[in-house]
Design an enzyme around this catalytic site. Structure first.
Site, mmCIF file in Angstrom:
data_model
loop_
_atom_site.group_PDB
_atom_site.id
_atom_site.type_symbol
_atom_site.label_atom_id
_atom_site.label_comp_id
_atom_site.label_asym_id
_atom_site.label_seq_id
_atom_site.Cartn_x
_atom_site.Cartn_y
_atom_site.Cartn_z
ATOM 1 N N HIS B 125 19.106 -6.934 39.362
ATOM 2 C CA HIS B 125 18.605 -5.562 39.229
ATOM 3 C C HIS B 125 17.868 -5.232 40.529
ATOM 4 O O HIS B 125 17.333 -6.132 41.180
ATOM 5 C CB HIS B 125 17.633 -5.552 38.039
ATOM 6 C CG HIS B 125 17.131 -4.211 37.623
ATOM 7 N ND1 HIS B 125 16.136 -3.553 38.300
ATOM 8 C CD2 HIS B 125 17.474 -3.410 36.582
ATOM 9 C CE1 HIS B 125 15.884 -2.400 37.686
ATOM 10 N NE2 HIS B 125 16.679 -2.285 36.643
ATOM 11 N N ASP B 203 13.817 -13.419 36.527
ATOM 12 C CA ASP B 203 13.633 -12.083 35.960
ATOM 13 C C ASP B 203 14.173 -12.122 34.533
ATOM 14 O O ASP B 203 15.384 -12.120 34.323
ATOM 15 C CB ASP B 203 14.391 -11.063 36.818
ATOM 16 C CG ASP B 203 14.479 -9.691 36.158
ATOM 17 O OD1 ASP B 203 13.843 -9.500 35.107
ATOM 18 O OD2 ASP B 203 15.199 -8.830 36.696
ATOM 19 N N GLN B 206 15.856 -8.964 30.515
ATOM 20 C CA GLN B 206 16.921 -8.797 29.514
ATOM 21 C C GLN B 206 17.005 -9.990 28.562
ATOM 22 O O GLN B 206 17.782 -9.941 27.613
ATOM 23 C CB GLN B 206 18.275 -8.616 30.212
ATOM 24 C CG GLN B 206 18.381 -7.374 31.063
ATOM 25 C CD GLN B 206 18.364 -6.093 30.245
ATOM 26 O OE1 GLN B 206 18.666 -6.093 29.056
ATOM 27 N NE2 GLN B 206 17.988 -4.998 30.878
ATOM 28 N N LYS B 229 11.431 -3.321 26.504
ATOM 29 C CA LYS B 229 12.781 -3.668 26.051
ATOM 30 C C LYS B 229 12.723 -4.587 24.826
ATOM 31 O O LYS B 229 13.748 -4.886 24.231
ATOM 32 C CB LYS B 229 13.558 -4.360 27.178
ATOM 33 C CG LYS B 229 13.799 -3.484 28.412
ATOM 34 C CD LYS B 229 14.587 -4.247 29.464
ATOM 35 C CE LYS B 229 14.404 -3.709 30.857
ATOM 36 N NZ LYS B 229 15.160 -2.490 31.136
ATOM 37 N N CYS B 368 20.861 0.395 38.234
ATOM 38 C CA CYS B 368 19.949 -0.232 39.194
ATOM 39 C C CYS B 368 20.513 -1.555 39.696
ATOM 40 O O CYS B 368 19.782 -2.534 39.867
ATOM 41 C CB CYS B 368 18.556 -0.443 38.589
ATOM 42 S SG CYS B 368 17.750 1.083 38.134
#
Lengths: 126, 411
Positions: B125, B203, B206, B229, B368
């Protein structure tokens, strides 16, 4: 009929007028829509101070491609110095459909690159 | 805290937004990878806090201050336990982007220099690309990319080959791709990076919302994610290794992060507050605590299984649409709940616009992840993504909306 995707919008999207490249050309500009990454460039041949020929190229949604295609016929023959005076309402009128805020940049991208090529002003039309 | 297991079948009633109709159709929300909807339990927790206990934390000696601090730090403890990390090394940030920037500024700018390499991947991202571009510009380090193969996955052999050159100081990688859904073997990546003397940042934006994540098992040096999220409000987390956090300079500075301020210099508060300058997003942290409790009641194994079933069903139904191309790993064991696609002759923006006519919310654009879009050879894709409140009928509604869209475009 769909209020946004009218017959003529889809026709211009599927069969865009004045698309491709012009070699050689006098003016050019290339830009993108930061929201979706769509890209559009323009090549212009100038004659007698007017837009003698132009070709758009790139990829984008039905709204951005139709806006470029529909306005291209109006732009050919226009004095180069007048292109810089065109505003957002002009291109939205050309499209003839209501444009929501989320699709506004799609509609304005072709005018943005035209103004960039003729005046060097890379700002979004207002 | 022992919580009774919550059956998934009843969860839709917990999400007030699902009662909405748009354009005469009941809402179908398929954009949870961008941001997830909130259950009543989160909304009510925040409302109760604002109506009953609101005060600033770590300052007030009065009752409200005590209650706010207790709820805020209690949320931190439960959130840290949820991902298997120490609370003192779990820092609240504004979002995952800020968590990554914290590492870029407070670690990257003091530990990287000319000749060093930062290794990221083509599926990152922008939030895990741009901070490293700027760090490399500022420090003279070099940014390198691991490639994404045709299956949508990374190659550990390529990782080994790059690490063996001996210049990589930092590996920054997504746990789960926000576009392809690829679940990367981040524990293995962190292990190999450490063996080569590199620090790892994962990261997890998600990953944490949709699958069990045990940071003590992954054992990366830094792990960033965000609450919005994960059914919570917009507040992020950075989990870091204590030794690194202890020696790092602060990122943002000002109130709350200090121990003592002299005229010329200051000393820093203990972890985690050293990295939490200014007044925290207190209600958001408490709201995220409620979201974590909610997910814990359902059970993350069950959340993962639900997302897997919906993804499998979407991958079964969507190929029936003429002109569709699907992206991402075919192996559902290595793929999260996200389904990117394009349809020939129809731009993703137009797909999303026409799906909205039937109240089906899908994302369209570059997500993104522009470098990844170029690898896939497309400017943009449409994307459907799932969470606990989605059902198979939502996939059916998507398929119907895509059929209608094709009719409008006379395809």
């Amino acid at each position: 009929m769909d209020a946004l995707y009218r017959d003529y919008i889809l026709d211009h999207y599927k069969n865009p007028r004045n698309f491709g490249e012009l070699q050689p050309h006098d003016l050019e500009f290339h830009d993108h829509n930061p929201l979706c990454g769509d890209e559009l460039g323009v090549h212009i041949v100038v004659g007698d101070g007017k837009v003698a020929e132009l070709r758009f190229h790139g990829h984008g949604c039905a709204i951005s491609q139709a806006a470029a295609s529909i306005s291209s016929d109006e732009l050919i023959g226009m004095p180069v110095e007048d292109v810089g005076k065109l505003d957002a309402d002009w291109v939205i009128d050309q499209l003839g459909i209501e444009i929501s805020p989320t699709r506004r940049k799609c509609a304005l991208l072709s005018l943005k690159v035209m103004r960039g090529a003729t005046t060097g002003d890379a700002s979004w039309p207002e | 805290m022992a919580l009774a297991t919550k059956p998934l079948a009843g969860v839709r009633a917990d999400f007030p937004v699902l009662e909405r109709e748009i354009n005469g159709h009941p809402l179908v929300y398929l954009d949870s990878a961008a941001t997830a909807q909130k259950p009543r339990q989160v909304i009510e927790t925040m409302e109760r806090f604002y109506s009953h206990s609101y005060g600033t934390v770590h300052r007030g000696v009065y009752e409200l201050g005590r209650e706010a601090t207790e709820q805020f730090e209690g949320a931190r403890e439960r959130i840290a336990a949820f991902v298997g990390w120490e609370p003192a090394c779990s820092i609240f940030t504004r979002n995952a982007t800020e968590a990554i920037n914290l590492v870029a500024f407070a670690w990257g700018r003091h530990n990287l220099g000319p000749g060093d390499e930062v290794l990221i991947t083509e599926m990152e991202h922008h939030s895990n690309i741009v901070p490293w571009q700027l760090v490399c510009e500022d420090t003279g380090a070099t940014l390198r990319y691991l490639s994404v193969g045709a299956s949508g996955e990374l190659s550990l052999d390529e990782l080994d080959a790059v690490l063996a050159e001996g210049h990589v100081k930092l590996v920054a990688v997504a746990h789960v791709s926000n576009v392809l859904g690829t679940i990367n073997p981040v524990g293995e990546i962190a292990r190999r990076a450490r063996a080569a003397g590199a620090v790892t940042l994962v990261d997890g934006a998600q990953a944490v919302p949709q699958m069990p994540v045990d940071l003590s098992a992954i054992d990366a040096d830094f792990y960033a994610w965000t609450g919005h999220k994960a059914l919570g409000p917009a507040t992020g987390l950075l989990h870091g290794r204590r030794e690194l956090l202890a020696e790092m300079r602060p990122f943002l500075s000002g109130g709350h992060m200090i121990s003592r301020v002299e005229r010329e210099r200051s000393s820093w508060n203990e972890l985690p507050w050293k990295f939490e300058a200014g007044t925290n997003a207190i209600a958001e942290a408490i709201g995220l605590g409620a979201a974590i409790d909610y997910l814990t009641q359902i059970g993350m194994e069950q959340v993962r299984e639900h997302e897997r079933e919906l993804t499998a069903y979407a991958l079964e139904r969507l190929p029936g649409i003429d002109g569709i191309t699907l992206y991402g790993p075919a192996d559902l064991d290595r793929r999260g709940g996200v389904v990117p696609f394009t349809i020939e002759g129809m731009h993703p923006h137009d797909i999303a616009e026409l799906c909205d006519r039937e109240a089906v919310c899908v994302r369209a654009g570059h997500h993104c992840a522009q470098p990844l879009m170029r690898c896939l050879g497309v400017g943009a894709t449409a994307r459907a993504s799932f969470h606990v409140y989605n059902v198979r009928e939502d996939v059916d509604r998507l398929v119907h909306a895509l059929g209608s869209a094709r009719e409008v475009f006379e395809l």
